[in-house]
Write a protein that holds these residues in place. Structure first.
Motif, PDB file in Angstrom:
ATOM      1  N   GLU A   1       0.799  -1.237   0.109  1.00 24.95           N
ATOM      2  CA  GLU A   1      -0.046   0.011  -0.202  1.00 24.95           C
ATOM      3  C   GLU A   1       0.921   1.344   0.036  1.00 24.95           C
ATOM      4  OE1 GLU A   1      -3.104   2.117  -0.290  1.00 24.95           O
ATOM      5  OE2 GLU A   1      -3.445   0.212  -0.105  1.00 24.95           O
ATOM      6  N   LYS A   2       1.805   1.156   0.787  1.00 25.96           N
ATOM      7  CA  LYS A   2       2.828   2.427   0.864  1.00 25.96           C
ATOM      8  C   LYS A   2       3.629   2.852  -0.328  1.00 25.96           C
ATOM      9  CE  LYS A   2       2.905   2.014   5.857  1.00 25.96           C
ATOM     10  NZ  LYS A   2       3.800   2.092   7.026  1.00 25.96           N
ATOM     11  N   SER A   3       3.659   1.711  -1.394  1.00 27.91           N
ATOM     12  CA  SER A   3       4.185   1.809  -2.630  1.00 27.91           C
ATOM     13  C   SER A   3       3.795   3.176  -3.330  1.00 27.91           C
ATOM     14  CB  SER A   3       4.651   0.642  -3.323  1.00 27.91           C
ATOM     15  OG  SER A   3       3.337   0.373  -3.730  1.00 27.91           O
ATOM     16  N   TRP A   4       2.400   3.281  -3.308  1.00 24.70           N
ATOM     17  CA  TRP A   4       1.655   4.314  -3.992  1.00 24.70           C
ATOM     18  C   TRP A   4       2.205   5.681  -3.496  1.00 24.70           C
ATOM     19  CZ3 TRP A   4      -1.186   4.185  -8.122  1.00 24.70           C
ATOM     20  CH2 TRP A   4      -2.136   5.124  -8.354  1.00 24.70           C
ATOM     21  N   ASP A   5       2.290   6.002  -2.287  1.00 20.77           N
ATOM     22  CA  ASP A   5       2.995   6.952  -1.554  1.00 20.77           C
ATOM     23  C   ASP A   5       4.198   7.552  -2.237  1.00 20.77           C
ATOM     24  OD1 ASP A   5       0.711   7.162  -0.089  1.00 20.77           O
ATOM     25  OD2 ASP A   5       1.448   6.321   1.549  1.00 20.77           O
ATOM     26  N   ARG A   6       4.776   6.554  -2.739  1.00 22.39           N
ATOM     27  CA  ARG A   6       6.576   6.759  -3.040  1.00 22.39           C
ATOM     28  C   ARG A   6       6.394   7.027  -4.754  1.00 22.39           C
ATOM     29  NH1 ARG A   6       7.441   2.466   0.928  1.00 22.39           N
ATOM     30  NH2 ARG A   6       7.406   1.071  -0.820  1.00 22.39           N
ATOM     31  N   MET A   7       5.362   6.704  -5.382  1.00 17.90           N
ATOM     32  CA  MET A   7       5.272   7.058  -6.805  1.00 17.90           C
ATOM     33  C   MET A   7       5.277   8.212  -7.039  1.00 17.90           C
ATOM     34  SD  MET A   7       2.478   4.355  -8.522  1.00 17.90           S
ATOM     35  CE  MET A   7       2.754   2.679  -8.387  1.00 17.90           C
TER      36      MET A   7
ATOM     37  N   GLN B   1       3.883  11.223 -12.338  1.00 16.92           N
ATOM     38  CA  GLN B   1       3.913  10.385 -13.731  1.00 16.92           C
ATOM     39  C   GLN B   1       3.674   8.960 -13.595  1.00 16.92           C
ATOM     40  OE1 GLN B   1       7.484  11.364 -16.129  1.00 16.92           O
ATOM     41  NE2 GLN B   1       7.147   9.731 -17.374  1.00 16.92           N
ATOM     42  N   GLU B   2       4.431   8.405 -12.514  1.00 17.33           N
ATOM     43  CA  GLU B   2       4.277   6.775 -12.556  1.00 17.33           C
ATOM     44  C   GLU B   2       2.726   6.494 -12.175  1.00 17.33           C
ATOM     45  OE1 GLU B   2       8.513   5.508 -10.276  1.00 17.33           O
ATOM     46  OE2 GLU B   2       7.050   6.798  -9.292  1.00 17.33           O
ATOM     47  N   ARG B   3       2.148   7.374 -11.375  1.00 20.81           N
ATOM     48  CA  ARG B   3       0.633   7.164 -11.024  1.00 20.81           C
ATOM     49  C   ARG B   3      -0.407   7.135 -12.395  1.00 20.81           C
ATOM     50  NH1 ARG B   3       0.016  10.522  -5.459  1.00 20.81           N
ATOM     51  NH2 ARG B   3       1.551   9.245  -4.403  1.00 20.81           N
ATOM     52  N   THR B   4       0.171   8.077 -13.211  1.00 19.67           N
ATOM     53  CA  THR B   4      -0.750   8.328 -14.163  1.00 19.67           C
ATOM     54  C   THR B   4      -0.256   7.072 -15.299  1.00 19.67           C
ATOM     55  OG1 THR B   4      -0.449  10.770 -14.409  1.00 19.67           O
ATOM     56  CG2 THR B   4      -0.771   9.774 -16.559  1.00 19.67           C
TER      57      THR B   4
ATOM     58  N   PRO C   1      -6.606   0.481  10.206  1.00 20.72           N
ATOM     59  CA  PRO C   1      -5.234   0.175  10.195  1.00 20.72           C
ATOM     60  C   PRO C   1      -4.778   0.010   8.794  1.00 20.72           C
ATOM     61  CG  PRO C   1      -6.529  -1.900  10.703  1.00 20.72           C
ATOM     62  CD  PRO C   1      -7.327  -0.431  10.691  1.00 20.72           C
ATOM     63  N   ARG C   2      -3.377   0.100   8.700  1.00 22.20           N
ATOM     64  CA  ARG C   2      -2.850  -0.105   7.303  1.00 22.20           C
ATOM     65  C   ARG C   2      -1.472  -1.162   7.644  1.00 22.20           C
ATOM     66  NH1 ARG C   2      -1.472   5.199   4.062  1.00 22.20           N
ATOM     67  NH2 ARG C   2      -0.581   3.852   2.799  1.00 22.20           N
ATOM     68  N   ALA C   3      -1.352  -1.833   6.630  1.00 14.98           N
ATOM     69  CA  ALA C   3      -0.129  -2.989   6.762  1.00 14.98           C
ATOM     70  C   ALA C   3       1.170  -1.869   6.767  1.00 14.98           C
ATOM     71  CB  ALA C   3      -0.189  -3.812   5.433  1.00 14.98           C
ATOM     72  N   GLY C   4       2.258  -2.764   7.414  1.00 13.26           N
ATOM     73  CA  GLY C   4       3.597  -1.906   7.649  1.00 13.26           C
ATOM     74  C   GLY C   4       4.209  -2.217   6.164  1.00 13.26           C
ATOM     75  N   ASP C   5       5.282  -1.783   6.062  1.00  6.38           N
ATOM     76  CA  ASP C   5       6.309  -1.885   5.112  1.00  6.38           C
ATOM     77  C   ASP C   5       6.526  -3.369   4.676  1.00  6.38           C
ATOM     78  OD1 ASP C   5       6.814   0.896   4.985  1.00  6.38           O
ATOM     79  OD2 ASP C   5       8.513   0.713   6.363  1.00  6.38           O
ATOM     80  N   GLY C   6       6.474  -3.372   3.321  1.00  4.77           N
ATOM     81  CA  GLY C   6       6.626  -4.837   2.804  1.00  4.77           C
ATOM     82  C   GLY C   6       5.417  -5.656   2.650  1.00  4.77           C
ATOM     83  N   ALA C   7       4.293  -5.397   3.531  1.00  2.00           N
ATOM     84  CA  ALA C   7       3.224  -6.217   3.613  1.00  2.00           C
ATOM     85  C   ALA C   7       2.286  -5.732   2.361  1.00  2.00           C
ATOM     86  CB  ALA C   7       2.326  -5.957   4.765  1.00  2.00           C
ATOM     87  N   LEU C   8       1.773  -7.028   1.851  1.00  6.11           N
ATOM     88  CA  LEU C   8       0.845  -6.964   0.541  1.00  6.11           C
ATOM     89  C   LEU C   8      -0.392  -6.691   1.194  1.00  6.11           C
ATOM     90  CD1 LEU C   8       2.544  -9.405  -1.823  1.00  6.11           C
ATOM     91  CD2 LEU C   8       2.959  -6.739  -1.595  1.00  6.11           C
ATOM     92  N   GLU C   9      -1.376  -5.846   0.432  1.00  4.05           N
ATOM     93  CA  GLU C   9      -2.689  -5.443   0.649  1.00  4.05           C
ATOM     94  C   GLU C   9      -3.391  -5.520  -0.571  1.00  4.05           C
ATOM     95  OE1 GLU C   9      -2.927  -2.587   4.351  1.00  4.05           O
ATOM     96  OE2 GLU C   9      -1.804  -1.720   2.851  1.00  4.05           O
ATOM     97  N   LEU C  10      -4.597  -5.931  -0.576  1.00  5.31           N
ATOM     98  CA  LEU C  10      -5.441  -5.922  -1.716  1.00  5.31           C
ATOM     99  C   LEU C  10      -5.796  -4.420  -2.244  1.00  5.31           C
ATOM    100  CD1 LEU C  10      -7.383  -7.593  -3.563  1.00  5.31           C
ATOM    101  CD2 LEU C  10      -9.091  -7.432  -2.179  1.00  5.31           C
ATOM    102  N   GLY C  11      -5.447  -4.284  -3.295  1.00  2.59           N
ATOM    103  CA  GLY C  11      -5.466  -2.722  -3.889  1.00  2.59           C
ATOM    104  C   GLY C  11      -6.171  -2.645  -4.780  1.00  2.59           C
ATOM    105  N   GLY C  12      -6.754  -3.528  -5.689  1.00  7.79           N
ATOM    106  CA  GLY C  12      -7.561  -3.625  -6.839  1.00  7.79           C
ATOM    107  C   GLY C  12      -8.071  -4.978  -7.302  1.00  7.79           C
ATOM    108  N   LEU C  13      -9.260  -4.561  -8.036  1.00  7.46           N
ATOM    109  CA  LEU C  13      -9.553  -6.184  -8.630  1.00  7.46           C
ATOM    110  C   LEU C  13     -10.354  -5.761  -9.981  1.00  7.46           C
ATOM    111  CD1 LEU C  13     -12.903  -6.526  -8.192  1.00  7.46           C
ATOM    112  CD2 LEU C  13     -12.312  -5.871  -6.001  1.00  7.46           C
ATOM    113  N   TRP C  14     -10.347  -6.974 -10.742  1.00  7.61           N
ATOM    114  CA  TRP C  14     -11.242  -7.065 -11.968  1.00  7.61           C
ATOM    115  C   TRP C  14     -12.033  -8.252 -11.805  1.00  7.61           C
ATOM    116  CZ3 TRP C  14     -10.909  -3.553 -16.064  1.00  7.61           C
ATOM    117  CH2 TRP C  14      -9.696  -2.791 -15.912  1.00  7.61           C
ATOM    118  N   LEU C  15     -13.449  -8.175 -11.969  1.00 11.13           N
ATOM    119  CA  LEU C  15     -14.466  -9.154 -11.952  1.00 11.13           C
ATOM    120  C   LEU C  15     -14.775  -9.369 -13.497  1.00 11.13           C
ATOM    121  CD1 LEU C  15     -15.787 -11.265 -10.199  1.00 11.13           C
ATOM    122  CD2 LEU C  15     -17.632  -9.525 -10.040  1.00 11.13           C
ATOM    123  N   ILE C  16     -14.191 -10.784 -13.939  1.00  6.16           N
ATOM    124  CA  ILE C  16     -14.370 -10.730 -15.628  1.00  6.16           C
ATOM    125  C   ILE C  16     -15.378 -12.117 -15.566  1.00  6.16           C
ATOM    126  CG2 ILE C  16     -12.448  -9.678 -16.219  1.00  6.16           C
ATOM    127  CD1 ILE C  16     -10.998 -12.427 -16.337  1.00  6.16           C
TER     128      ILE C  16
END
Length: 110
Positions: free
Chosen positions: A11-17, A20-23, A59-74
């Motif tokens: 989750e915190k990787s978004w903060d570091r982008m 331009q990277e987000r776009t 709560p938010r996960a700590g550094d390095g922890a993976l969280e569900l951030g998006g999905l596609w239902l197909i």
């Protein structure tokens, strides 16, 4: 058959982008959605999920922890096809994509 393409990342990787990277990430996801549509895949839902509200005490996960951030239902014909699309999800470095079949109860269970 319906499948969820679940995107996990830090989750915190978004903060570091950079902006331009987000776009670029949004552009890649729109292109993925177009590719699904052009291939005739029925997209039931696709979204980047809202982030936890830390100001409200969520709560938010700590550094390095993976969280569900998006999905596609197909909806596709086979699990193999779902796995092929799952491999094409534009996930960032260190992210992972899970492909899960969506089991719905039969008419008598509703």
């Amino acid at each position: 058959m319906e499948f969820a393409l679940l995107i996990f990342g830090e989750e915190k990787s978004w903060d570091r982008m950079s902006e331009q990277e987000r776009t670029e990430r949004f552009t890649a996801n729109r292109a993925f959605g177009r590719a699904l549509a052009e291939a005739g895949v029925s997209v039931r839902y696709g979204a980047r999920l809202a982030r936890p509200d830390v100001l409200a005490g969520e709560p938010r996960a700590g550094d390095g922890a993976l969280e569900l951030g998006g999905l596609w239902l197909i909806e596709v014909a086979t699990e193999e096809e779902a796995l092929e699309w799952g491999a094409k999800v534009p996930a960032g470095p260190g992210n992972r994509v899970e492909v899960r079949r969506c089991d719905r109860p039969g008419p008598s269970a509703r």
